[in-house]
Design a protein around this motif. Sequence first.
Motif, PDB file in Angstrom:
ATOM      1  N   SER A  71       0.844  -1.191   0.000  1.00  0.00           N
ATOM      2  CA  SER A  71       0.000   0.000   0.000  1.00  0.00           C
ATOM      3  C   SER A  71       0.879   1.240   0.000  1.00  0.00           C
ATOM      4  O   SER A  71       1.879   1.311   0.706  1.00  0.00           O
ATOM      5  CB  SER A  71      -0.895   0.004   1.247  1.00  0.00           C
ATOM      6  N   ASP A  73      -0.337   4.059   0.971  1.00  0.00           N
ATOM      7  CA  ASP A  73      -0.874   4.874   2.061  1.00  0.00           C
ATOM      8  C   ASP A  73      -0.201   4.536   3.377  1.00  0.00           C
ATOM      9  O   ASP A  73       0.202   3.402   3.613  1.00  0.00           O
ATOM     10  CB  ASP A  73      -2.381   4.644   2.214  1.00  0.00           C
ATOM     11  N   ALA A  77      -3.799   7.146   6.944  1.00  0.00           N
ATOM     12  CA  ALA A  77      -4.606   7.237   5.726  1.00  0.00           C
ATOM     13  C   ALA A  77      -5.452   5.983   5.554  1.00  0.00           C
ATOM     14  O   ALA A  77      -6.617   6.059   5.130  1.00  0.00           O
ATOM     15  CB  ALA A  77      -3.712   7.452   4.511  1.00  0.00           C
ATOM     16  N   SER A  81      -9.485   5.841   5.564  1.00  0.00           N
ATOM     17  CA  SER A  81     -10.181   5.222   4.437  1.00  0.00           C
ATOM     18  C   SER A  81     -11.189   4.181   4.919  1.00  0.00           C
ATOM     19  O   SER A  81     -12.337   4.141   4.450  1.00  0.00           O
ATOM     20  CB  SER A  81      -9.171   4.591   3.482  1.00  0.00           C
TER      21      SER A  81
END
Length: 95
Positions: A71, A73, A77, A81
């Motif tokens: 990922s 992110d 984050a 999400s």
Amino acid sequence: MFKLIFVDELGKPLEKLLKNGMQPSVGMLLRKNVLACAGRGYLEEKHIDLVSELIGSSVHGKLLFFIQGRSMDGLEAMITSIRREIEFLMKGKEV
């Protein structure tokens, strides 16, 4: 721990749990909270199973990608999400 539960091959422990009338605690916690949300009017009762499966799949997938380093992110984050997806499923709109 996550890798052990979701990635490693452990045989058929889920079948054994279900056969004995038990359910994994994460699944029970998720279902309990989705039922509570339905009781408060956040979603229709007929959607409880679908929403539970969608939340479980989303969280599982995001955590797996994060732990495996796939990922882009960061942790915050990813959590944001997941929170947005759950709120969308519960309220029918992004919050």
